[in-house]
Design a protein around this motif. Structure first.
Motif, PDB file in Angstrom:
ATOM      1  N   ARG A  17     -12.678  27.813 -32.622  1.00 50.55           N
ATOM      2  CA  ARG A  17     -13.690  26.899 -32.087  1.00 50.55           C
ATOM      3  C   ARG A  17     -14.792  27.657 -31.340  1.00 50.55           C
ATOM      4  N   LEU A  18     -14.698  28.976 -31.308  1.00 46.68           N
ATOM      5  CA  LEU A  18     -15.613  29.753 -30.456  1.00 46.68           C
ATOM      6  C   LEU A  18     -17.075  29.535 -30.803  1.00 46.68           C
ATOM      7  N   ARG A  34      -6.471  27.635 -37.500  1.00 43.53           N
ATOM      8  CA  ARG A  34      -7.642  28.244 -36.858  1.00 43.53           C
ATOM      9  C   ARG A  34      -8.903  27.934 -37.662  1.00 43.53           C
ATOM     10  N   ALA A  35      -8.802  28.076 -38.983  1.00 41.31           N
ATOM     11  CA  ALA A  35      -9.961  27.787 -39.821  1.00 41.31           C
ATOM     12  C   ALA A  35     -10.325  26.309 -39.742  1.00 41.31           C
ATOM     13  N   LEU A  36      -9.304  25.446 -39.643  1.00 43.98           N
ATOM     14  CA  LEU A  36      -9.575  24.005 -39.585  1.00 43.98           C
ATOM     15  C   LEU A  36     -10.313  23.627 -38.310  1.00 43.98           C
ATOM     16  N   MET A  37     -10.075  24.398 -37.208  1.00 43.94           N
ATOM     17  CA  MET A  37     -10.779  24.125 -35.955  1.00 43.94           C
ATOM     18  C   MET A  37     -12.288  24.184 -36.142  1.00 43.94           C
ATOM     19  N   SER A  56     -10.375  18.139 -24.770  1.00 44.72           N
ATOM     20  CA  SER A  56     -10.514  17.572 -26.118  1.00 44.72           C
ATOM     21  C   SER A  56     -10.270  18.649 -27.175  1.00 44.72           C
ATOM     22  N   GLU A  57     -10.723  19.856 -26.907  1.00 46.87           N
ATOM     23  CA  GLU A  57     -10.551  20.930 -27.884  1.00 46.87           C
ATOM     24  C   GLU A  57      -9.081  21.343 -27.971  1.00 46.87           C
TER      25      GLU A  57
END
Lengths: 689, 252
Positions: B104-105, B158-161, B121-122
């Motif tokens: 999400r960075l 991680r990619a889905l974030m 929320s994240e």
């Protein structure tokens, strides 16, 4: 025949070469033997053997403990030079109940052996014999033990005393026995105090060096820096804006810092002010970032720059306020245990007060550079062909002039630094000549390949050498290098300003050379900014690391005086260089996978480092920090030899006063502390890695 | 729509990894890229999110020229392109949750993220994604405590974030055993079918490619050798892609 001959003759040649190599090796070794003065005679000299035995024995008999003792004294008389008639020397009257001694003979000359017998002493007591001349210092003779039945027999040589012939001297026999438990001697107590100072000296040096080295290590890590590449035009704009930003920062931000300082000194304002400022920033940040702006719109850039200016101003204010707060606390906390804390905070506050101008200047310089690079990026991207080369030439000329003027100012510090100018000229000259080569010699003439590479290398080196000597001649390098003088202080009149001639000349040389370079390269050429920073950082770290802390110690003793502070500074500086290199090697060894993955998520460079690099390097960084502390303790034991405080200073004094028994205590303490730390750091490192 | 136009990559050491490769991928397609090791599969995928800068050619994604993007634009483009890797590329010493959050960075406030602060929320979203790949209970474990299949699922989370529209998968199952391979491929298929993600996935095994691909692209020595439906790869084409000596290996 030939086929069988050749291998044998080759092996004969090889054998001959081997023999020659062995002979040469032995000769080299023999030379080494001579220049290092290796000599067996010295080791066998009986006087020296005697001294070393005594010194070692004393070192190994450290004066760690003391014990309170009670003594009783008995005296005997001995004549120096026996009377002609052989009458016995009159002895002091024996007191009843007290021990008694007899001496035989009761007279003699220097060097004669006299036997002393005692009776009625306390069993197992220590007995010291001293020679007391009629005038002057008494001399210790021998020490012996009393046996089970209270008797002792010992012998000593009459000391050779000038000019006291014919007089009667006294022999003092001191019988002493302990009346208390053993306790640490005064020497031990001093040593303990100093060894604690040493440990803290090492701790201070390590902790101050660690954060600085950690930051530098990223700049000195090839894998991280290699990716940083920018178009030349952008780099030049950024570089040109550095001094502009510096001036703006120092003039515009210093009042903010001063305000922060003033508020900080009011305690409540100092506590509340920064909080309000930070909260305000967060609020503004949240509200303006909610607006969606297109990437290339003016509003987008304005917002980014505006927010960054705000952040810079608030950061400077907060740093100022923290400094002011430190000074305020330093003045108030003066009692008891808090006094140390007050002194610490106060010094930190004054340190911030001292460097705040530097911080604001540097911060604003980098900020101006990044803003300039961002704003001109779209504009420079449009430039192609001839305009790109013309703009490149102009920017190159300005940038080069600035760089060389800066180097010329540095050259004013010391004669050796005048070498920076020709070295830089050589680097630039090499690049320019290679660019000319690439343009002049078309691949149709000499195809890409080894031959072209070699030709390029030769041309480049030739260019570098010529540029070096041109600059050597033009920029007063000989004056610095050969005569050891600083650049001349003559000035040139440049547009009505008086400019030191070397600065003007250097700017001219740099401007012309970089101008040509920029013209040839154009604004779109890729400039390896990261690798440049990497190389500069590495060079500085390597240079610093090669200077022994003892030498740094000497310089710092001149600056801040004899004491542990000089040692802290020397070990800190050396620690920064050493740790910077060790850390950066660890950073270079990390797994690039996570880095790639985090980059791929759209994280910016700083985020990539925090999330991809930092978790990987924490264990080795901790391990190397421990290792450095260990080394620093070891080094701080000898930094005192040049006046850097700690136990080394004490040890040096003891050795100079030939008090080897005291020195033994210091050596023992060093050995214990170093091996304990060695063990501790090894254990911790084992667990961490 | 992803358009690759005349993509060429020559590495500094002179190796030509990609040689004039062109193709188009409509949204929502599951494309599998096959080819021998060194055929340019990884280079192709890495050119798409510019982890590698191509030497020549263009990559257009939804009419944005990725190859011409500046650093800042590139970050915004990368946010929408998820990527998973053969070696999972997790930060091994960080927790699973932190690894997922790092996806999400590109969206978070850089300053907050530097002190490892993510809004509630994240964090909840990260747990949701972990739930989706079936390892929510591992959220607070260290990443290197997980098995290979689980680590790859963290990689997917991680990619889905990133809320990606395009998923690049660089040999995602090459380090996994056959059974786990299928479970990981199933998650990719799910994302493709349910969320409509475009997937570009490189694979070694033709059998796996056949099971999951809508379309297969084959590379050989940097050139596009085949572009078509999985069932069109017959023995002749197989030999052309993998070489004369190759034998088909089925992976169950």
């Amino acid at each position: 025949m030939n086929n069988t001959d050749r291998p044998s003759s080759r092996s004969a040649l090889r054998r001959l070469l081997l023999v020659a190599a062995v002979v040469l090796g032995v000769l080299v070794y023999a030379y080494g033997w001579r220049v290092t003065d290796i000599s067996l005679e010295e080791t066998q000299d009986p006087i020296r053997q005697d001294s070393v035995t005594r010194a070692l024995r004393e070192l190994l008999s450290p004066d760690i403990f003391d014990q309170d003792r009670t003594s009783e004294f008995v005296y005997a008389a001995i004549a120096l030079g026996c009377p002609e008639d052989g009458t016995p020397i009159e002895q002091p009257a024996a007191e009843p109940g007290k021990p008694q001694v007899t001496v035989s003979p009761d007279c003699g000359r220097g060097g004669d052996v006299i036997t002393v017998q005692g009776t009625g002493f306390a069993p197992h007591a220590d007995v010291f014999l001293r020679w007391i001349p009629p005038s002057g210092q008494s001399r210790p003779l021998v020490r012996t033990d009393v046996d089970d039945s209270g008797n002792f027999t010992t012998r000593f040589e009459i000391p050779r005393i000038r000019g006291s012939q014919g007089e009667t001297h006294r022999l003092e026999i001191e019988e002493s026995w302990p009346v208390s438990l053993p306790y640490f001697s005064a020497t031990t107590r001093t040593v303990i105090e100093k060894i604690i100072e040493t440990i803290f000296l090492a701790l201070m040096a390590t902790t101050i060096a660690v954060p600085i080295a950690a930051i530098l290590s990223f700049l000195a890590a090839r894998n991280l820096m290699r990716q940083v590449q920018l178009p030349l035009g952008n780099v030049l704009v950024g570089f040109i804006l550095l001094p502009v930003g510096w001036v703006l920062g120092v003039t515009l931000l210093s009042p903010v810092a001063t305000l922060g300082m003033a508020w900080g000194k009011e305690l409540w304002l100092g506590l509340v002010g920064p909080l309000i400022a930070l909260a305000g920033y967060a609020l503004v940040d949240r509200s303006v970032n909610n607006v969606e702006l297109s990437l290339h719109s003016l509003g987008y850039h304005a917002r980014r720059i505006g927010m960054n200016i705000l952040l810079l101003v608030i950061t400077v204010f907060v740093i100022g306020a923290l400094g002011g707060l430190g000074i305020w606390l330093g003045e108030r906390l003066q009692v008891g245990l808090l006094a140390d804390l007050g002194n610490f905070l106060g010094t930190l506050g004054r340190l911030i007060e001292l460097v705040i101008t530097l911080i604001t200047g540097a911060g604003a310089a980098f900020f101006a550079a990044s803003v300039g690079m961002e704003l001109t990026r779209d504009g420079l991207k449009v430039l192609t062909g001839t305009p790109s080369h013309i703009v490149g030439g102009i920017l190159g000329a300005i940038g080069g002039a600035l760089l060389f003027a800066g180097l010329a100012l540095i050259a004013n510090i010391a004669a050796l630094l005048t070498l920076l100018l020709p070295i830089m000229t050589a680097i630039l000259g090499m690049q320019v000549v290679i660019m000319i080569f690439n343009r002049a010699v078309k691949p149709t003439v000499l195809a890409e390949g080894d031959a072209r590479q070699t030709a390029r290398l030769i041309v480049g080196i030739a260019g570098a050498v010529i540029a070096f000597f041109l600059a050597y001649d033009l920029l007063e390098t000989g004056r610095g290098l050969v005569d050891g003088r600083l650049p001349s202080s003559l000035t040139w009149d440049v547009l009505g300003y008086q400019v030191q001639s070397i600065v003007a000349k250097a700017a001219l040389v740099g401007g012309v050379l970089s101008g040509v370079g920029g013209l040839l390269a154009g604004t779109r050429a890729i400039f390896p900014l990261g690798l440049t920073i990497y190389n500069v950082t590495r060079t500085i770290l390597n240079a610093l690391r090669s200077i022994e802390p003892l030498i740094m110690g000497i310089v710092f003793v001149i600056w801040v005086g004899v004491g542990p502070f000089a040692g802290v500074l020397a070990l800190t500086l050396h620690g920064i260089a050493a740790l910077g290199k060790l850390y950066s090697e660890q950073t270079e060894n990390i797994d690039p996978g996570p880095l790639e993955a985090i980059q791929a998520t759209g994280a910016n460079r700083l985020q990539t480092i925090v999330y991809g690099v930092v978790p990987q390097i924490i264990p080795p960084y901790i391990a190397f920090t421990m290792y450095r502390w260990d080394i620093n303790v070891r080094m701080s034991t000898i930094i005192g030899f040049v006046g850097g405080g700690g136990i080394g200073f004490l040890l040096q004094q003891q050795i100079n006063l030939l008090r080897y028994q005291d020195a033994g205590v210091a050596v023992l303490a060093i050995a214990i502390v170093v091996s304990a730390l060695d063990y501790a750091s090894a254990t911790i490192r084992e667990r961490m890695v | 729509m992803l358009k690759i136009e005349h993509l060429t990559k020559i590495y500094d050491n002179g190796v030509m990894a990609l040689n004039d490769v062109s193709f188009e991928v409509p949204d929502g397609q599951f494309v599998v890229i096959i080819g021998l090791s060194g055929s340019g599969k990884s280079t192709l995928l890495r050119c798409i999110n510019r982890l590698i800068d191509p030497t020549a050619g263009r990559i257009l994604w939804n009419d944005i020229d990725i190859t011409a993007a500046t650093d800042e634009e590139l970050r915004l483009i990368r946010r929408r392109i998820g990527m998973i890797f053969q070696q999972f590329n997790l930060v091994k010493r960080s927790s699973v949750l932190t690894n997922v959050l790092s996806g999400r960075l590109g969206y978070t406030n850089p300053l907050w993220s530097l002190i490892n602060y993510f809004p509630r929320s994240e964090r909840e979203k990260a747990l949701e994604k972990l739930e989706r790949v079936g390892i929510r209970e591992k959220a607070h474990n260290r990443a290197d405590e997980l098995s290979g299949g689980q680590q790859q699922r963290v990689g997917i989370a991680r990619a889905l974030m990133q809320e990606p529209e395009l998923m690049l998968a660089d040999e995602p199952v090459a380090s996994l055993d056959p059974a786990t391979s299928h479970s990981v491929m199933k998650y990719l298929e799910l994302l493709n079918k349910e969320d409509g993600l475009t997937v570009l996935c490189s694979l070694h095994f033709l059998s796996l490619a056949r099971t999951y691909a809508d379309r297969i692209i084959a590379l050989k020595e940097g050139r596009l050798m085949f572009d078509g439906l999985p069932e069109d790869i017959d023995d002749e084409r197989f030999k052309a892609i993998y070489g004369e000596d190759a034998v088909r290996v089925e992976i169950a």
